[in-house]
Design an enzyme around this catalytic site. Sequence first.
Site, PDB file in Angstrom:
ATOM      1  N   TYR A  45      -5.485 -11.299   4.667  1.00 52.43           N
ATOM      2  CA  TYR A  45      -4.402 -11.257   3.934  1.00 52.43           C
ATOM      3  C   TYR A  45      -3.568 -12.108   3.742  1.00 52.43           C
ATOM      4  O   TYR A  45      -2.954 -12.694   4.714  1.00 52.43           O
ATOM      5  CB  TYR A  45      -3.481  -9.497   4.772  1.00 52.43           C
ATOM      6  CG  TYR A  45      -2.298  -9.093   3.807  1.00 52.43           C
ATOM      7  CD1 TYR A  45      -2.220  -9.031   2.654  1.00 52.43           C
ATOM      8  CD2 TYR A  45      -0.456 -10.415   3.946  1.00 52.43           C
ATOM      9  CE1 TYR A  45      -0.947  -8.854   1.925  1.00 52.43           C
ATOM     10  CE2 TYR A  45       0.054 -10.259   3.153  1.00 52.43           C
ATOM     11  CZ  TYR A  45       0.322  -9.504   2.260  1.00 52.43           C
ATOM     12  OH  TYR A  45       1.146  -9.108   1.094  1.00 52.43           O
TER      13      TYR A  45
ATOM     14  N   GLU B 169     -26.513   4.265   4.275  1.00 49.84           N
ATOM     15  CA  GLU B 169     -27.263   5.014   5.658  1.00 49.84           C
ATOM     16  C   GLU B 169     -25.692   6.203   5.794  1.00 49.84           C
ATOM     17  O   GLU B 169     -26.633   7.012   6.903  1.00 49.84           O
ATOM     18  CB  GLU B 169     -26.917   3.849   6.825  1.00 49.84           C
ATOM     19  CG  GLU B 169     -27.946   2.661   6.794  1.00 49.84           C
ATOM     20  CD  GLU B 169     -27.979   1.949   8.496  1.00 49.84           C
ATOM     21  OE1 GLU B 169     -27.157   1.945   8.841  1.00 49.84           O
ATOM     22  OE2 GLU B 169     -28.884   0.677   8.114  1.00 49.84           O
TER      23      GLU B 169
ATOM     24  N   TYR C  40     -16.253  -8.810  -0.700  1.00 53.21           N
ATOM     25  CA  TYR C  40     -17.437  -8.661   0.371  1.00 53.21           C
ATOM     26  C   TYR C  40     -18.206  -8.623  -0.228  1.00 53.21           C
ATOM     27  O   TYR C  40     -19.351  -9.425   0.936  1.00 53.21           O
ATOM     28  CB  TYR C  40     -16.771  -7.082   1.423  1.00 53.21           C
ATOM     29  CG  TYR C  40     -15.367  -7.661   1.838  1.00 53.21           C
ATOM     30  CD1 TYR C  40     -14.494  -9.110   2.678  1.00 53.21           C
ATOM     31  CD2 TYR C  40     -14.567  -6.991   1.841  1.00 53.21           C
ATOM     32  CE1 TYR C  40     -14.183  -9.370   2.816  1.00 53.21           C
ATOM     33  CE2 TYR C  40     -13.170  -6.721   2.418  1.00 53.21           C
ATOM     34  CZ  TYR C  40     -12.247  -8.355   3.238  1.00 53.21           C
ATOM     35  OH  TYR C  40     -11.411  -8.145   3.306  1.00 53.21           O
TER      36      TYR C  40
ATOM     37  N   GLU D 128       0.708  -1.094  -0.026  1.00 56.10           N
ATOM     38  CA  GLU D 128       0.153   0.159  -0.261  1.00 56.10           C
ATOM     39  C   GLU D 128       0.744   1.177   0.123  1.00 56.10           C
ATOM     40  O   GLU D 128       0.522   2.309   0.556  1.00 56.10           O
ATOM     41  CB  GLU D 128      -0.997   0.023   1.551  1.00 56.10           C
ATOM     42  CG  GLU D 128      -2.103  -0.978   0.913  1.00 56.10           C
ATOM     43  CD  GLU D 128      -2.852  -1.221   2.462  1.00 56.10           C
ATOM     44  OE1 GLU D 128      -4.359  -1.409   2.347  1.00 56.10           O
ATOM     45  OE2 GLU D 128      -2.089  -0.896   3.261  1.00 56.10           O
TER      46      GLU D 128
ATOM     47  N   ASN E 251     -11.068   0.237  -3.724  1.00 49.02           N
ATOM     48  CA  ASN E 251     -10.410  -1.070  -3.527  1.00 49.02           C
ATOM     49  C   ASN E 251     -11.676  -2.247  -4.515  1.00 49.02           C
ATOM     50  O   ASN E 251     -11.743  -2.895  -3.501  1.00 49.02           O
ATOM     51  CB  ASN E 251     -10.090  -1.346  -2.800  1.00 49.02           C
ATOM     52  CG  ASN E 251      -9.642  -3.096  -2.489  1.00 49.02           C
ATOM     53  OD1 ASN E 251      -9.067  -3.773  -3.654  1.00 49.02           O
ATOM     54  ND2 ASN E 251      -8.403  -3.472  -1.492  1.00 49.02           N
ATOM     55  N   LYS E 252     -12.103  -2.436  -5.504  1.00 45.12           N
ATOM     56  CA  LYS E 252     -13.469  -2.601  -6.450  1.00 45.12           C
ATOM     57  C   LYS E 252     -13.153  -3.516  -5.977  1.00 45.12           C
ATOM     58  O   LYS E 252     -14.247  -4.614  -5.731  1.00 45.12           O
ATOM     59  CB  LYS E 252     -13.432  -1.716  -7.358  1.00 45.12           C
ATOM     60  CG  LYS E 252     -14.159  -0.546  -7.431  1.00 45.12           C
ATOM     61  CD  LYS E 252     -14.554   0.084  -8.826  1.00 45.12           C
ATOM     62  CE  LYS E 252     -15.263   1.141  -8.889  1.00 45.12           C
ATOM     63  NZ  LYS E 252     -15.664   1.949  -7.634  1.00 45.12           N
TER      64      LYS E 252
ATOM     65  N   GLY F 272      -8.311 -20.125  -2.390  1.00 42.09           N
ATOM     66  CA  GLY F 272      -8.982 -20.337  -1.250  1.00 42.09           C
ATOM     67  C   GLY F 272      -9.171 -19.902   0.120  1.00 42.09           C
ATOM     68  O   GLY F 272      -9.372 -19.871   0.987  1.00 42.09           O
ATOM     69  N   ILE F 273      -7.337 -19.324   0.323  1.00 45.25           N
ATOM     70  CA  ILE F 273      -6.939 -19.605   1.939  1.00 45.25           C
ATOM     71  C   ILE F 273      -7.868 -18.496   2.532  1.00 45.25           C
ATOM     72  O   ILE F 273      -7.999 -18.462   3.677  1.00 45.25           O
ATOM     73  CB  ILE F 273      -5.711 -18.814   1.679  1.00 45.25           C
ATOM     74  CG1 ILE F 273      -4.502 -20.123   0.955  1.00 45.25           C
ATOM     75  CG2 ILE F 273      -4.246 -18.586   3.285  1.00 45.25           C
ATOM     76  CD1 ILE F 273      -3.241 -19.783   0.671  1.00 45.25           C
ATOM     77  N   GLY F 274      -7.308 -17.265   1.729  1.00 46.85           N
ATOM     78  CA  GLY F 274      -8.601 -16.139   2.491  1.00 46.85           C
ATOM     79  C   GLY F 274      -9.820 -16.058   2.886  1.00 46.85           C
ATOM     80  O   GLY F 274      -9.896 -15.808   4.183  1.00 46.85           O
TER      81      GLY F 274
END
Lengths: 174, 174
Positions: free
Chosen positions: A98, A155, A143, A36, A136-137, A107-109
Amino acid sequence: MNLSDTTAKDEIVVRHAESNDCEEIVRLIVELAEFEKMADQVKMTPQILRKDCFGEKPICSCVVASKKADKSSLVGYSLFYPVYSTWEGASLYMEDLYVTPSYRSSGIGKKLWQRVTQIGLDMGCSRLNLCVLGWNKMAKELYERHGFVDLTSKEDWHLMRMDREGMEKFVQQT
Amino acid sequence: MNLSDTTAKDEIVVRHAESNDCEEIVRLIVELAEFEKMADQVKMTPQILRKDCFGEKPICSCVVASKKADKSSLVGYSLFYPVYSTWEGASLYMEDLYVTPSYRSSGIGKKLWQRVTQIGLDMGCSRLNLCVLGWNKMAKELYERHGFVDLTSKEDWHLMRMDREGMEKFVQQT
């Protein structure tokens, strides 16, 4: 070395972090910050993390992804802690999720994230919260695809922060 | 009754919450939710709050504003808990800051907020965080005037949430 040896060597397990994982977790925290381009902002050390995760009064927890053949070698982590809703009670907040680049797309994440979610369910939490950068699209869409709702868009919630210098000034005001 | 009696009667003290304040704190939580027209969403009870604030493993803390002449009668509260930054370590999150309408504009809210901030400094926290509704301009401007920075506007952070039903579905995915 035959194929099964290679597979065993590369196999990854997701497990609770232990005290002696802190050096590796901080290495991954710095790796994420370098990606980053903000590594200079990282003040975390293994000693601080060890105290805050495994000390007398723990304020956060970690799950880690480690090589099965070398438990001390980490390829991913998630750091999380309990938060509180005055309407719904105990909730869980996932601060970091991460996986090091060479181990992504396997698939670890998701396994780390599912483990954190299961811990939240076992604790009786009514919600899992996190913050994601809107630009961070890829992360944001991931998510949302798995059930997260963007409360900032829905909201109009804004995240606000006061740093330590601001805190010190504020308490001195009359 | 002379003037000094009246003053003493109305005088407000800010203090740490005690276990037997939980009925009054939940009354104020519901009062805030009624004002926001969302009281039906409040599942909190004094029993739940007592366990979570004063039980074996507390996950949140409160400071309260009570009448000096009647310690059990609350006019405001703030609920907060520790959170964690993987870059800067221990931080504090202020979930609620509320003063009942008839006691506003007399500095009680600021005193509660300063008390929470001082607790954060004493704990060695590097940050104080909160979330505010963007359309609640009065609250947002107040926070900014006293040193809060809007990270959603500045850095594009979005608050995301998965509810318990979503969590249960997610852990079952393969």
